[in-house]
Design a protein around this motif. Sequence first.
Motif, PDB file in Angstrom:
ATOM      1  N   VAL A  28     -43.681 108.455   6.660  1.00  0.00           N
ATOM      2  CA  VAL A  28     -43.733 109.582   7.593  1.00  0.00           C
ATOM      3  C   VAL A  28     -43.159 110.844   6.966  1.00  0.00           C
ATOM      4  O   VAL A  28     -43.749 111.925   7.064  1.00  0.00           O
ATOM      5  CB  VAL A  28     -43.007 109.244   8.921  1.00  0.00           C
ATOM      6  N   SER A  29     -42.022 110.750   6.296  1.00  0.00           N
ATOM      7  CA  SER A  29     -41.412 111.957   5.735  1.00  0.00           C
ATOM      8  C   SER A  29     -42.274 112.555   4.618  1.00  0.00           C
ATOM      9  O   SER A  29     -42.366 113.777   4.500  1.00  0.00           O
ATOM     10  CB  SER A  29     -39.997 111.692   5.245  1.00  0.00           C
ATOM     11  N   ILE A  30     -42.920 111.705   3.829  1.00  0.00           N
ATOM     12  CA  ILE A  30     -43.796 112.211   2.756  1.00  0.00           C
ATOM     13  C   ILE A  30     -44.977 112.961   3.367  1.00  0.00           C
ATOM     14  O   ILE A  30     -45.306 114.073   2.957  1.00  0.00           O
ATOM     15  CB  ILE A  30     -44.293 111.051   1.864  1.00  0.00           C
ATOM     16  N   VAL A  31     -45.606 112.338   4.369  1.00  0.00           N
ATOM     17  CA  VAL A  31     -46.757 112.970   5.015  1.00  0.00           C
ATOM     18  C   VAL A  31     -46.319 114.238   5.751  1.00  0.00           C
ATOM     19  O   VAL A  31     -46.996 115.269   5.690  1.00  0.00           O
ATOM     20  CB  VAL A  31     -47.460 111.977   5.977  1.00  0.00           C
ATOM     21  N   ALA A  32     -45.177 114.181   6.440  1.00  0.00           N
ATOM     22  CA  ALA A  32     -44.674 115.354   7.168  1.00  0.00           C
ATOM     23  C   ALA A  32     -44.388 116.511   6.215  1.00  0.00           C
ATOM     24  O   ALA A  32     -44.720 117.669   6.510  1.00  0.00           O
ATOM     25  CB  ALA A  32     -43.431 114.993   7.968  1.00  0.00           C
ATOM     26  N   ASP A  33     -43.772 116.211   5.065  1.00  0.00           N
ATOM     27  CA  ASP A  33     -43.492 117.263   4.077  1.00  0.00           C
ATOM     28  C   ASP A  33     -44.784 117.888   3.559  1.00  0.00           C
ATOM     29  O   ASP A  33     -44.888 119.114   3.420  1.00  0.00           O
ATOM     30  CB  ASP A  33     -42.688 116.715   2.899  1.00  0.00           C
ATOM     31  N   ALA A  34     -45.785 117.030   3.269  1.00  0.00           N
ATOM     32  CA  ALA A  34     -47.066 117.537   2.772  1.00  0.00           C
ATOM     33  C   ALA A  34     -47.749 118.390   3.835  1.00  0.00           C
ATOM     34  O   ALA A  34     -48.280 119.467   3.538  1.00  0.00           O
ATOM     35  CB  ALA A  34     -47.969 116.382   2.346  1.00  0.00           C
ATOM     36  N   LEU A  35     -47.726 117.934   5.086  1.00  0.00           N
ATOM     37  CA  LEU A  35     -48.335 118.697   6.174  1.00  0.00           C
ATOM     38  C   LEU A  35     -47.615 120.032   6.365  1.00  0.00           C
ATOM     39  O   LEU A  35     -48.254 121.081   6.464  1.00  0.00           O
ATOM     40  CB  LEU A  35     -48.316 117.886   7.473  1.00  0.00           C
ATOM     41  N   SER A  36     -46.300 119.998   6.386  1.00  0.00           N
ATOM     42  CA  SER A  36     -45.523 121.234   6.560  1.00  0.00           C
ATOM     43  C   SER A  36     -45.803 122.226   5.437  1.00  0.00           C
ATOM     44  O   SER A  36     -46.026 123.412   5.687  1.00  0.00           O
ATOM     45  CB  SER A  36     -44.027 120.939   6.591  1.00  0.00           C
ATOM     46  N   ASP A  89     -61.488 118.172  -1.569  1.00  0.00           N
ATOM     47  CA  ASP A  89     -61.006 116.795  -1.490  1.00  0.00           C
ATOM     48  C   ASP A  89     -59.486 116.830  -1.609  1.00  0.00           C
ATOM     49  O   ASP A  89     -58.951 117.358  -2.580  1.00  0.00           O
ATOM     50  CB  ASP A  89     -61.627 115.981  -2.636  1.00  0.00           C
ATOM     51  N   TYR A  90     -58.803 116.305  -0.595  1.00  0.00           N
ATOM     52  CA  TYR A  90     -57.337 116.276  -0.621  1.00  0.00           C
ATOM     53  C   TYR A  90     -56.860 115.121  -1.489  1.00  0.00           C
ATOM     54  O   TYR A  90     -57.381 114.017  -1.399  1.00  0.00           O
ATOM     55  CB  TYR A  90     -56.755 116.056   0.778  1.00  0.00           C
ATOM     56  N   LYS A  91     -55.839 115.366  -2.255  1.00  0.00           N
ATOM     57  CA  LYS A  91     -55.215 114.320  -3.066  1.00  0.00           C
ATOM     58  C   LYS A  91     -53.717 114.346  -2.807  1.00  0.00           C
ATOM     59  O   LYS A  91     -53.061 115.371  -2.992  1.00  0.00           O
ATOM     60  CB  LYS A  91     -55.497 114.519  -4.565  1.00  0.00           C
ATOM     61  N   SER A  92     -53.179 113.219  -2.390  1.00  0.00           N
ATOM     62  CA  SER A  92     -51.772 113.165  -2.000  1.00  0.00           C
ATOM     63  C   SER A  92     -50.843 112.866  -3.167  1.00  0.00           C
ATOM     64  O   SER A  92     -49.634 112.838  -2.997  1.00  0.00           O
ATOM     65  CB  SER A  92     -51.568 112.115  -0.908  1.00  0.00           C
ATOM     66  N   GLY A  93     -51.396 112.677  -4.349  1.00  0.00           N
ATOM     67  CA  GLY A  93     -50.576 112.332  -5.503  1.00  0.00           C
ATOM     68  C   GLY A  93     -49.531 113.381  -5.824  1.00  0.00           C
ATOM     69  O   GLY A  93     -49.662 114.553  -5.477  1.00  0.00           O
ATOM     70  N   TYR A  94     -48.484 112.924  -6.490  1.00  0.00           N
ATOM     71  CA  TYR A  94     -47.403 113.816  -6.878  1.00  0.00           C
ATOM     72  C   TYR A  94     -47.015 113.501  -8.308  1.00  0.00           C
ATOM     73  O   TYR A  94     -46.932 112.341  -8.702  1.00  0.00           O
ATOM     74  CB  TYR A  94     -46.191 113.617  -5.950  1.00  0.00           C
ATOM     75  N   HIS A  95     -46.801 114.545  -9.089  1.00  0.00           N
ATOM     76  CA  HIS A  95     -46.413 114.372 -10.484  1.00  0.00           C
ATOM     77  C   HIS A  95     -45.053 115.031 -10.678  1.00  0.00           C
ATOM     78  O   HIS A  95     -44.908 116.241 -10.518  1.00  0.00           O
ATOM     79  CB  HIS A  95     -47.455 115.022 -11.396  1.00  0.00           C
ATOM     80  N   THR A 132     -66.604 123.305  -5.320  1.00  0.00           N
ATOM     81  CA  THR A 132     -65.822 122.107  -5.023  1.00  0.00           C
ATOM     82  C   THR A 132     -64.431 122.268  -5.609  1.00  0.00           C
ATOM     83  O   THR A 132     -64.236 122.971  -6.607  1.00  0.00           O
ATOM     84  CB  THR A 132     -66.480 120.831  -5.606  1.00  0.00           C
ATOM     85  N   ALA A 133     -63.468 121.606  -4.958  1.00  0.00           N
ATOM     86  CA  ALA A 133     -62.085 121.728  -5.432  1.00  0.00           C
ATOM     87  C   ALA A 133     -61.271 120.534  -4.973  1.00  0.00           C
ATOM     88  O   ALA A 133     -61.583 119.878  -3.983  1.00  0.00           O
ATOM     89  CB  ALA A 133     -61.457 123.014  -4.903  1.00  0.00           C
ATOM     90  N   LEU A 134     -60.211 120.270  -5.735  1.00  0.00           N
ATOM     91  CA  LEU A 134     -59.182 119.320  -5.323  1.00  0.00           C
ATOM     92  C   LEU A 134     -58.029 120.135  -4.751  1.00  0.00           C
ATOM     93  O   LEU A 134     -57.687 121.190  -5.287  1.00  0.00           O
ATOM     94  CB  LEU A 134     -58.649 118.529  -6.520  1.00  0.00           C
ATOM     95  N   TYR A 135     -57.441 119.619  -3.681  1.00  0.00           N
ATOM     96  CA  TYR A 135     -56.237 120.248  -3.139  1.00  0.00           C
ATOM     97  C   TYR A 135     -55.117 119.233  -3.167  1.00  0.00           C
ATOM     98  O   TYR A 135     -55.232 118.146  -2.619  1.00  0.00           O
ATOM     99  CB  TYR A 135     -56.470 120.748  -1.705  1.00  0.00           C
ATOM    100  N   LEU A 136     -54.033 119.580  -3.866  1.00  0.00           N
ATOM    101  CA  LEU A 136     -52.845 118.735  -3.950  1.00  0.00           C
ATOM    102  C   LEU A 136     -51.749 119.399  -3.125  1.00  0.00           C
ATOM    103  O   LEU A 136     -51.022 120.264  -3.633  1.00  0.00           O
ATOM    104  CB  LEU A 136     -52.395 118.579  -5.407  1.00  0.00           C
ATOM    105  N   PRO A 137     -51.630 119.041  -1.842  1.00  0.00           N
ATOM    106  CA  PRO A 137     -50.683 119.731  -0.964  1.00  0.00           C
ATOM    107  C   PRO A 137     -49.235 119.596  -1.396  1.00  0.00           C
ATOM    108  O   PRO A 137     -48.438 120.507  -1.179  1.00  0.00           O
ATOM    109  CB  PRO A 137     -50.910 119.086   0.408  1.00  0.00           C
TER     110      PRO A 137
END
Length: 147
Positions: A28-36, A89-95, A132-137
């Motif tokens: 939840v916190s990971i998704v909430a941070d990405a959404l925020s 295309d959303y990508k939730s990955g983090y580096h 087309t694009a990737l979005y890394l929130p």
Amino acid sequence: HDKTSLIGKIPSFLQVTGMRKENIDSSVSIVADALSSTLDNKIGSWILSSEHEDAHSELALSGVVDDEIIDVIIDRTFVDKEGVRWIIDYKSGYHSGSDFAGFLAQEVERYRDQLERYARLMSKIETRQIKTALYLPRHNVLKEISW
């Protein structure tokens, strides 16, 4: 919806997607941070803007590409004020390490063919220019992909 309302819906959304209950709390916190961060930054607000023409999230399309019937779900698509159709295309990955550019280049190569197929399918139903694009929130990065 306001941001607080959307964040409050994250646990039930994760449950609906089939995530195991013991994994929901930590996610939840990971998704909430990405959404925020998406809603609070210029790129994310532009992608999710209600000002775009013909905007859709989770758009399901079916059709024939390369003599193969395909079913796809496009994370986000819209027509910008210049008349360009965007497929994002959303990508939730983090580096977190060094060489973010290398990580981003790998992501681009990994998803280039998929986005090209989405664009080719979309081009069968409209004649606008398509980008087309990737979005890394989690990184606040929108990376256009040419094909």
